[in-house]
Design a protein around this motif. Structure first.
Motif, PDB file in Angstrom:
ATOM      1  N   ILE A 189       0.854  -1.184   0.000  1.00 19.61           N
ATOM      2  CA  ILE A 189       0.000   0.000   0.000  1.00 19.61           C
ATOM      3  C   ILE A 189       0.891   1.236   0.000  1.00 19.61           C
ATOM      4  N   THR A 190       0.590   2.209  -0.845  1.00 19.90           N
ATOM      5  CA  THR A 190       1.424   3.403  -0.954  1.00 19.90           C
ATOM      6  C   THR A 190       1.305   4.278   0.289  1.00 19.90           C
ATOM      7  N   TYR A 191       2.332   5.076   0.509  1.00 25.31           N
ATOM      8  CA  TYR A 191       2.394   5.918   1.707  1.00 25.31           C
ATOM      9  C   TYR A 191       1.216   6.898   1.834  1.00 25.31           C
ATOM     10  N   PRO A 192       0.726   7.521   0.738  1.00 24.43           N
ATOM     11  CA  PRO A 192      -0.392   8.460   0.905  1.00 24.43           C
ATOM     12  C   PRO A 192      -1.619   7.855   1.584  1.00 24.43           C
ATOM     13  N   VAL A 193      -1.840   6.548   1.427  1.00 28.32           N
ATOM     14  CA  VAL A 193      -2.980   5.914   2.092  1.00 28.32           C
ATOM     15  C   VAL A 193      -2.794   5.972   3.603  1.00 28.32           C
ATOM     16  N   TYR A 194      -1.563   5.700   4.061  1.00 26.87           N
ATOM     17  CA  TYR A 194      -1.297   5.745   5.498  1.00 26.87           C
ATOM     18  C   TYR A 194      -1.376   7.188   6.018  1.00 26.87           C
ATOM     19  N   VAL A 195      -0.897   8.133   5.208  1.00 26.76           N
ATOM     20  CA  VAL A 195      -1.005   9.544   5.610  1.00 26.76           C
ATOM     21  C   VAL A 195      -2.467   9.939   5.757  1.00 26.76           C
ATOM     22  N   MET A 196      -3.283   9.533   4.784  1.00 26.78           N
ATOM     23  CA  MET A 196      -4.707   9.847   4.852  1.00 26.78           C
ATOM     24  C   MET A 196      -5.353   9.247   6.088  1.00 26.78           C
ATOM     25  N   LEU A 197      -5.036   7.982   6.380  1.00 30.29           N
ATOM     26  CA  LEU A 197      -5.617   7.333   7.550  1.00 30.29           C
ATOM     27  C   LEU A 197      -5.149   7.996   8.842  1.00 30.29           C
TER      28      LEU A 197
END
Length: 738
Positions: A189-197
């Motif tokens: 999973i790309t980093y922006p997904v974790y940033v969004m979460l």
């Protein structure tokens, strides 16, 4: 609050009998409520779309690559929507959110190619987004500009800033390490997904578990459709201005973060990416309000809604449908989302109704109503006496008037507060005459200015009617584009010119009818309804034109826009004719009085026998027909049907209407003030263009003009009663101190 908390707490529900009596319910009841369609409709819609697209395009839709790309690509959109929840929950409509994403995207790219270290560039981009939120807060709370108008103007300013920073070109050759921020993966999973979460969890905790979040919801719980501040929250001790500041700064910073992540994903700073986020994120926020939290804007409902809408768009694209399908889908989704939110909002409970009754009958509420009545009486007296030639209100007893001489009338007529646009026009003429005399002071320049501005002025004149009725029509530019492309398509289809003209006018009126249905029947706020309609019209325009210019129009049709009489082109006479007609209707007929009554106070007008729904129908149909007329005149002038011309009219005509409200009629939207304002703004843009300034200057000028126009209108409308009440209050304080 006790009843509300128990209803929201798992395992508890209000008893059907006496208020305040609660009973614990079992897991079957809790489960049934949790999976009810009214509470998780987006999940049911998501399942339906998965089934449909799995059958329709199984080879491309049911692949792990599609779902991984969907999850990663949608992370930025979802992040922007999560940030937008905060100001929306506080009752602030932020139409600049897309432009804020664009600013963050282009600013970080410019800083990086300027060899600024990556951490510093990231921090500066976040601070820039927060600074935009601070500026919007100043316009909303200090300049008293309604939030949707303020942020619409700010979006134009940001478009100019983005074009200036990027020189209207893509910025490439970014550092390789920066690209990993948007494309690097953890567990696939790309980093922006974790940033969004991470941002979602943080904002969820703030909104749902802290006093700051309760203040946000309290502020937005009693806000009108025009974006005004919450009186109830202020009376309860909430500092509304600080809450709005927190909401806008947070939203701006999150938008800046989303912009830099987008640039990292693309490995390019693209100055055009921002505006496309506006419709999807607003639709996600409003659809998300129908999920989980009983009609309240919330974080996790927004996340679910964002990915639900993304699945729909992705499936339609994979099915090979035309490129205008996303505009159609997003517009329809926004209308459905807001309409569903209005339907989802529960009715008042008995306890809430009693509390509202008590609040409305406190001494503070009585004093506020008395002050409001004095203000309205003073405004009506001032308006009535000002409209009667030769008469003015006496400084003594209310209702006593005295005849004044021509020097007083002349002084009032030329006062800056009454004709400021004319003074501004004279100033600009002097400045540009000195700056660029060889090009500005020519008859050709002024004739072209008069003719070219006729269409813009015509659209603004038509927009006066719904604006005076209290309706914000953000689809006016798209309506012009529809009229322009529809008449071209009909003409190349060998439809007779008179029939094509009539059908274009009817199409504009039909758009007004549809907007009326959304506003009055679906109970969608006018600015949201017309914003969604503009997306639908963009899709319709792209479909009619196949996203191509339509050429080879009949030669005779071109004379309608370019023919001259006494050296002046026909559109100028058409504009003047429409202006005279609408001026007569608004100022000299009962229909016009009903329009102003509805715009002043729709509830009071209804109690006085006015039917606001019919008035709004008349206003929107009239505006739509005039926009259709303007579109066909534009096509006649260009001899081409261009599908891209419409949206550019939105900012100039809104600025003209609001600036025009400060002219001649004491702060009231009017036709001739709008005509003067439209040409005043046009002279400014023309002079700056002749001076050889960059192409982004019109966006900057129009945004600044809109803020100045609405701020000036708010200042112009300040009633004299407030001044007198302030003096009385100071005198009472002085007496008490003595």
């Amino acid at each position: 609050m006790q009843t509300t908390d128990r209803v929201m707490s798992p395992g508890w529900a209000a008893d059907g009998g006496s208020p305040g009596v609660v009973r614990e319910v079992g897991w079957p009841v809790r489960l049934r409520r949790a999976v009810a369609f009214r509470n998780v409709s987006a999940l049911y819609l998501l399942v339906l779309m998965v089934v449909v697209f799995s059958v329709w395009v199984p080879d491309t839709f049911l692949t792990s690559g599609t779902w991984r790309s969907l999850l990663s690509d949608q992370a930025v959109t979802c992040l922007v929507a999560v940030g937008l929840v905060v100001p929306t929950a506080a009752g602030v409509i932020d139409l600049a959110i897309g432009a804020e994403v664009g600013l963050g995207a282009i600013l970080v790219a410019r800083l990086l190619v300027g060899h600024v270290p990556t951490p510093v560039a990231v921090v500066l981009s976040l601070l820039a987004g927060a600074a935009v939120g601070l500026f919007s807060w100043l316009m909303i709370t200090k300049a008293r500009v309604p939030s949707f108008i303020a942020t619409l103007a700010v979006s134009s300013l940001l478009a100019a800033a983005t074009a200036w920073i990027s020189s209207s070109q893509q910025i490439v050759d970014l550092p390789a390490g920066f690209g990993r921020l948007g494309t690097g993966q953890l567990f696939g999973i790309t980093y922006p997904v974790y940033v969004m979460l991470g941002v979602a969890v943080l904002l969820w905790y703030v909104l749902e578990r802290t006093p700051a979040g309760r203040r946000v919801y309290a502020t937005g719980g009693n806000v009108d459709a025009m974006g005004g501040s919450s009186e109830a929250a202020a009376l309860a001790g909430v500092r509304v201005s600080r809450v709005i500041l927190f909401a806008l700064v947070t939203s701006g910073a999150v938008a800046g973060l989303a912009g830099l992540l987008l640039t990292s994903q693309l490995s390019t700073g693209d100055p055009t990416v921002g505006p496309g986020y506006l419709l999807p994120v607003i639709a996600a926020v409003f659809l998300g309000s129908t999920q989980f939290r009983g009609g309240r804007f919330n974080i996790w409902g927004t996340v679910v809604a964002a990915y639900t809408l993304a699945v729909g768009v992705k499936g339609l694209q994979l099915a090979g449908l035309p490129i205008w399908i996303p505009d159609l889908f997003n517009g329809a989704a926004l209308l459905a989302a807001v309409g569903l939110a209005a339907w989802r909002k529960p009715p008042l409970t008995r306890r809430e109704a009693i509390l509202r009754l008590i609040r409305n009958n406190t001494t503070t509420a009585w004093a506020a109503r008395r002050a409001r009545r004095r203000e309205l009486i003073a405004r009506a007296t001032t308006t009535d006496t000002a409209e009667t030639p030769g008469w003015a209100a006496d400084g003594g007893s209310p209702g006593v008037v005295r005849e004044v001489g021509w020097p007083v009338r002349l002084r009032r007529a030329v006062a800056f507060r009454n004709v400021s646009a004319l003074y501004l026009l004279v100033l600009m003429v002097v400045v540009f005459s000195v700056w660029v005399p060889d090009t500005f002071l020519t008859s050709g320049t002024w004739r072209s200015l008069l003719s070219d501005q006729a269409v813009t002025c015509l659209v603004a004149v038509g927009l006066v009617v719904p604006t005076a009725a209290g309706v914000i029509d953000l689809a006016i530019g798209a309506e012009v584009g529809l009229g322009a492309i529809l008449v071209a398509r009909l003409l190349v289809g060998h439809v007779p010119t008179p029939v094509a003209v009539v059908l274009s006018l009817l199409a504009g009126a039909a758009v007004g009818l549809f907007s009326w249905l959304m506003i009055t029947k679906a109970r969608v706020p006018s600015f949201i309804a017309t914003l969604a309609v503009s997306s639908l019209l963009a899709a319709a325009t792209a479909w009619i034109s196949s996203s191509q210019q339509i050429v080879d129009l009949p030669a005779g049709f071109g004379r309608l826009g370019t023919g001259q009489l006494l050296g002046i082109t026909y559109p100028v006479y058409v504009m003047l004719g429409v202006a005279v007609l609408l001026w007569y209707v608004l100022e000299r007929t009962p229909a016009g009085r009903r329009v102003y009554a509805t715009g002043g106070n729709a509830q009071a007008a209804a109690l006085a026998g006015v039917r606001p729904s019919r008035v709004i129908l008349f206003a929107l149909v009239t505006s739509g027909a005039v926009a259709g007329l303007a579109g066909l005149l534009l096509t006649s002038q260009l001899s081409t049907g261009d599908p891209t011309v419409g949206p550019g009219y939105l900012l100039p005509v809104i600025a003209a209407v609001f600036l025009g409200s400060t002219q001649f009629r004491g702060g009231r939207f009017n036709v001739w003030g709008t005509v003067v304002a439209a040409y005043t703004l046009a002279v400014g843009v023309k002079g700056l263009q002749l001076a050889g300034l960059p192409i982004w200057i019109p966006d900057l000028f129009n945004g600044a003009a809109l803020l100045a126009a609405v701020g000036l209108a708010a200042w112009r409308r300040t009633p004299a009663t407030r001044v007198r009440d302030g003096k009385k209050s100071r005198r009472r304080t002085h007496v008490r101190d003595r």
